[in-house]
Design an enzyme around this catalytic site. Sequence first.
Site, PDB file in Angstrom:
ATOM      1  N   GLU A 217       0.897  -1.170   0.000  1.00 14.57           N
ATOM      2  CA  GLU A 217       0.000   0.000   0.000  1.00 14.57           C
ATOM      3  C   GLU A 217       0.923   1.203   0.000  1.00 14.57           C
ATOM      4  O   GLU A 217       1.543   1.513   1.012  1.00 14.57           O
ATOM      5  CB  GLU A 217      -0.913  -0.050   1.220  1.00 14.57           C
ATOM      6  CG  GLU A 217      -2.086   0.909   1.140  1.00 14.57           C
ATOM      7  CD  GLU A 217      -1.785   2.255   1.788  1.00 14.57           C
ATOM      8  OE1 GLU A 217      -1.399   3.187   1.029  1.00 14.57           O
ATOM      9  OE2 GLU A 217      -1.907   2.363   2.996  1.00 14.57           O
ATOM     10  N   CYS A 251      -1.866   9.221   3.458  1.00 18.23           N
ATOM     11  CA  CYS A 251      -1.500   8.678   2.145  1.00 18.23           C
ATOM     12  C   CYS A 251      -2.595   8.862   1.112  1.00 18.23           C
ATOM     13  O   CYS A 251      -2.312   8.891  -0.088  1.00 18.23           O
ATOM     14  CB  CYS A 251      -1.125   7.201   2.268  1.00 18.23           C
ATOM     15  SG  CYS A 251      -2.413   6.155   2.972  1.00 18.23           S
TER      16      CYS A 251
END
Length: 472
Positions: A217, A251
């Site tokens: 990720e 993020c």
Amino acid sequence: MNAIEKITDAERMGRILAAQRTAFLRDGATSLAERRASLAKLKSALISRRQMFEAAISSDFGHRARQETAIMEIYGVVGGIDYLHKNLRRFMKPERRHVALHMQFGRARIDYQPLGVVGVISPWNYPVQLSLMPLITAVAAGNRVMLKPSNVTPATNALIASMLGEIFTEEQVALVEGDGPAFSSLAFDHLVFTGSTAVGRAVMKAASDNLVPVTLELGGKSPAIVAKGGVQDRFVSDIVWGKLLSGGQTCIAPDYAMVHESEVDTFVASFDRLVKAAYPGGPTSEDYTSIVNDRQYGTLIDLIEDARAHGAQIIEVGHQPGDAARRPHTLAPTVVLGVTDEMKIAHQEIFGPILPVFPYRKIGEAIDYVNARPRPLALYYFGGDSAERREVLDRTTSGNVTINGTIMHVAQDDLPFGGVGESGIGAYHGIEGFRRLSHAKGIYEQGRWNIVKLLQPPYGILAERILKVLLR
């Protein structure tokens, strides 16, 4: 062990991995009841330590609003635990599969079994959520876990280690600190990494030596595309929230905004006004999070100064932006106009409270801009249910999408979460997370009667007739 023996990080980590694998092979898969009990204990421990985690994370960051920690860290994990606890029986149930007509009387199914030992490398920006979400997914799938958190958040790491130590034995779950490359090189059964694309490449390369499958990720520059007519307070306020949450150190924060050229000035004015409404105390407000350390702060300042040197317009917004200097490594909310390709800010993931705004004339230009760059972890679209919205969804590829909002797709426990291309490989959350950290073992049980048996030697006319039917 004698007192002068020196144990390297690699040796220590290797010993823990060996102990966990031995325990897994000895004890086998944990039961539904055992998995649920572990999840329930972790939920209780996490909630009871809420204030301790709020204080630890604020200490590691210099300052972070306690409510942000409660919402994004504690509640995020508690919601994931509740979801897994509720759905685990269904996830673990063998899944029947179709059997071809000529193989009828046989039965086919998928059994989901734990992989064994899962490694988790977590980042500093959400040190609780991004450590514990993959951990609880791995535990729900019946695995043992080794967790390697970022060394940027030592106070939070210590609290997580203490909490996990009260719930699990080291053979079940172990938190280790130290050499990241050594951890990435271990022969796990699966490795989950959350962090930057550059480090993700190194992690994947190290894991490949042992053929360890990875879930990455990563991140990237997630766009917020505002349709013409979409500069409305309800939309802009969501961009403000998503961009400034945890000081922009998220993020999936909107990295930049794309606004119709006729509405850029209106957007900037609205953004400024809504930042003032959200943070009436300015950048030293209790609700406004500082940058995690001087190094990250310096990176952000460099992006701003590089853009300024290349002719960009830098606009600090909100109340008393100059007050940011009164708090260590704190950066005022900043809008950047006139960004061009030679500027670093056009290419680097920002990870701070800086929002470049790009004008476009037609929606196709915005789509082409996104598609000319690495695929983002998230994409945000603001506007009505129109042909333009459909075009954006159809022609762009990103991890996940939130329409008329930001961030909230990650809070949907039944949706997978992950990137694509340079923003990641694989996904967790939801049933996809359970399956990602399980082995889907296909099992075929042959029936007493089976046409295929007639295709075994010695071959004859009957076999030829059957083949004619099967191959028509």
